[in-house]
Enzyme design. Sequence first.
Site, PDB file in Angstrom:
ATOM      1  N   CYS A 106       0.831  -1.216   0.000  1.00 19.02           N
ATOM      2  CA  CYS A 106       0.000   0.000   0.000  1.00 19.02           C
ATOM      3  C   CYS A 106       0.857   1.254   0.000  1.00 19.02           C
ATOM      4  O   CYS A 106       0.915   1.998  -0.968  1.00 19.02           O
ATOM      5  CB  CYS A 106      -0.902   0.017   1.231  1.00 19.02           C
TER       6      CYS A 106
HETATM    7  N1  SAJ Z   1       6.359   2.527   8.840  1.00 21.63           N
HETATM    8  C1  SAJ Z   1       7.358   3.311   9.384  1.00 21.63           C
HETATM    9  N2  SAJ Z   1       7.028   4.231  10.336  1.00 21.63           N
HETATM   10  C2  SAJ Z   1       5.734   4.394  10.751  1.00 21.63           C
HETATM   11  C3  SAJ Z   1       4.737   3.587  10.180  1.00 21.63           C
HETATM   12  C4  SAJ Z   1       5.065   2.655   9.231  1.00 21.63           C
HETATM   13  O1  SAJ Z   1       8.528   3.181   9.024  1.00 21.63           O
HETATM   14  O2  SAJ Z   1       5.502   5.230  11.627  1.00 21.63           O
HETATM   15  C5  SAJ Z   1       6.696   1.558   7.796  1.00 21.63           C
HETATM   16  C6  SAJ Z   1       6.352   0.138   8.180  1.00 21.63           C
HETATM   17  O3  SAJ Z   1       7.437  -0.480   8.823  1.00 21.63           O
HETATM   18  C7  SAJ Z   1       6.064  -0.502   6.809  1.00 21.63           C
HETATM   19  C8  SAJ Z   1       5.494   0.656   6.005  1.00 21.63           C
HETATM   20  O4  SAJ Z   1       5.911   1.849   6.663  1.00 21.63           O
HETATM   21  O5  SAJ Z   1       7.257  -0.951   6.210  1.00 21.63           O
HETATM   22  C9  SAJ Z   1       3.977   0.631   5.902  1.00 21.63           C
HETATM   23  O6  SAJ Z   1       3.493   0.486   7.198  1.00 21.63           O
HETATM   24  P1  SAJ Z   1       1.927   0.745   7.570  1.00 21.63           P
HETATM   25  O7  SAJ Z   1       1.860   0.807   9.065  1.00 21.63           O
HETATM   26  O8  SAJ Z   1       1.398   1.893   6.826  1.00 21.63           O
HETATM   27  O9  SAJ Z   1       1.246  -0.615   7.191  1.00 21.63           O
HETATM   28  P2  SAJ Z   1       0.572  -1.127   5.844  1.00 21.63           P
HETATM   29  O10 SAJ Z   1       1.439  -0.991   4.671  1.00 21.63           O
HETATM   30  O11 SAJ Z   1       0.065  -2.470   6.184  1.00 21.63           O
HETATM   31  O12 SAJ Z   1      -0.622  -0.081   5.623  1.00 21.63           O
HETATM   32  C10 SAJ Z   1      -1.921  -0.500   5.844  1.00 21.63           C
HETATM   33  C11 SAJ Z   1      -2.787   0.535   5.160  1.00 21.63           C
HETATM   34  N3  SAJ Z   1      -4.125   0.038   5.096  1.00 21.63           N
HETATM   35  C12 SAJ Z   1      -4.832   0.194   3.958  1.00 21.63           C
HETATM   36  O13 SAJ Z   1      -4.377   0.725   2.971  1.00 21.63           O
HETATM   37  C13 SAJ Z   1      -6.213  -0.313   3.974  1.00 21.63           C
HETATM   38  C14 SAJ Z   1      -2.744   1.845   5.932  1.00 21.63           C
HETATM   39  O14 SAJ Z   1      -3.736   2.742   5.394  1.00 21.63           O
HETATM   40  C15 SAJ Z   1      -3.029   1.616   7.383  1.00 21.63           C
HETATM   41  O15 SAJ Z   1      -2.994   2.855   8.070  1.00 21.63           O
HETATM   42  C16 SAJ Z   1      -1.956   0.687   7.933  1.00 21.63           C
HETATM   43  O16 SAJ Z   1      -2.147  -0.579   7.254  1.00 21.63           O
HETATM   44  C17 SAJ Z   1      -2.095   0.490   9.422  1.00 21.63           C
HETATM   45  O17 SAJ Z   1      -2.369   1.502  10.109  1.00 21.63           O
HETATM   46  O18 SAJ Z   1      -1.838  -0.637   9.870  1.00 21.63           O
END
Ligand code: SAJ
Length: 451
Positions: free
Chosen positions: A278
């Site tokens: 995503c």
């Molecule tokens: N990450 C960071 N720092 C942060 C947050 C994330 O480095 O503060 C990294 C994570 O390690 C990962 C990437 O970014 O590698 C993405 O992380 P994510 O927490 O955004 O997780 P995803 O990719 O699973 O995003 C999904 C998305 N859901 C949908 O699109 C329906 C996102 O909108 C959600 O907010 C997220 O899950 C969530 O909150 O778990």
Amino acid sequence: MTEMTAVKDQALAKIADRTAVIGVIGLGYVGLPLAIEFVHAGFRVIGYDVSTRVVDLLMAGESHIQDVPAEAVKAAVASGKLVATAIEDRLGECDAISIAVPTPLSKTRDPDMAYVLSAADAIARQAHPGLCVVLESTTYPGTTRELLQPRLEAKGLTVGQDIFVAFSPERVDPGNPTYHTRNTPKVVGGITPACVEVATALYESCIDTVVPVSSPEAAELVKLLENTFRAVNIAMVNELAIVCDKLGVNVWEVIDAAATKPFGFMKFTPGPGIGGHCIPLDPHYLAWKMRTLNYKTRFIDLASEINSHMPEWVVQKVADALNEVRKAVHGSRLLVLGVAYKRDIDDVRESPALDVIRLLEERGAHVEFHDPFVSEFREEGHSRKGVELSDEMLRWADAVVVVTDHKAVDYQRVVDHATLVVDTRNVTAGLTPGRARIVPLASGSTLATLP
Ligand code: SAJ
């Protein structure tokens, strides 16, 4: 009831009395949970997937999606409410169809709409008056109106009168213990007011909160805003980590203290880069669309530049740390802890760990990995197996690089047995000092040794 609304009113009636047959195209992490929710709402559901492997395992009462228990699939199939099929003609039985197929990006970050177009053409071949079609796949603004609508109207059906077309972004967060398909608010944007009305009624049958918006473009942009917001803010804290490194300030301390602000702030944490299907991808749908309109989305491009630089930053940290003990990366023995793209899941798609490993091996290092959720993964056609985490393995490594902060790993054990730990996720904060020298993502010194 006028001629103009007769078709719409009948569609609404079939949704209300649950006689409508619901189609879901794409039975993956979005489509299968949605299909199950429609079954639980009382509909008969035809799940269509081009993969006969998926179709067969679902019809055998199994589940390939971590958030959908096999028992739920088995009950839905046994009750006759759910049928999975790879036969396109079955779509002709449907009164409503949700499209939940992949929308990958090419290597040049151009949207690959092949799956969406294939689904649209299949639906067009089976379309009939009264059908409601909703695209859920994340895509660039304009897709629903520019790609879906013409294909569905090609048979002489008129959107808003004979057929109802909308976009509704998927908000599935695999593994989220709190938010599932039913209790996550669902945005719906239709081509016409009648489309909004029918698509809203469809989703209100199985989702607690539905949020209508005035157009499919608005709904398409809602999704892109949600995930661009994350990508940009993650990039900002990643740059803050670099800033703190150069100023000798502990970035985690700064962020944790800023997070005490009870309003106007949202905590993000720096790391080795961003992964998943995503966040690294979704902003590029918007960037691509705006390039076709001769506009450069500078925020998105800058965020992507900073986030994709982080693996190199990590590798430089490893090189500098080895150099301090007169070791070169070349020939060093390195253990990467965690290859999944985020903690406590098994998904390695777009994981920054893959970049870190590649960059280290390009510099001649011998790299092994351990991930409690990933025993092996395939990359560019070859399989790569992980190693068990043992005291011997920790002592074998010239450096241990923590890339994914899985909770299942005993980081005190790592610190006790390793020689050097490059910690990109702040997992060593607060641990009892052990044998290992610890190098954080941002090497700022703490202002004081806080309790
Ligand atoms: N990450 C960071 N720092 C942060 C947050 C994330 O480095 O503060 C990294 C994570 O390690 C990962 C990437 O970014 O590698 C993405 O992380 P994510 O927490 O955004 O997780 P995803 O990719 O699973 O995003 C999904 C998305 N859901 C949908 O699109 C329906 C996102 O909108 C959600 O907010 C997220 O899950 C969530 O909150 O778990």
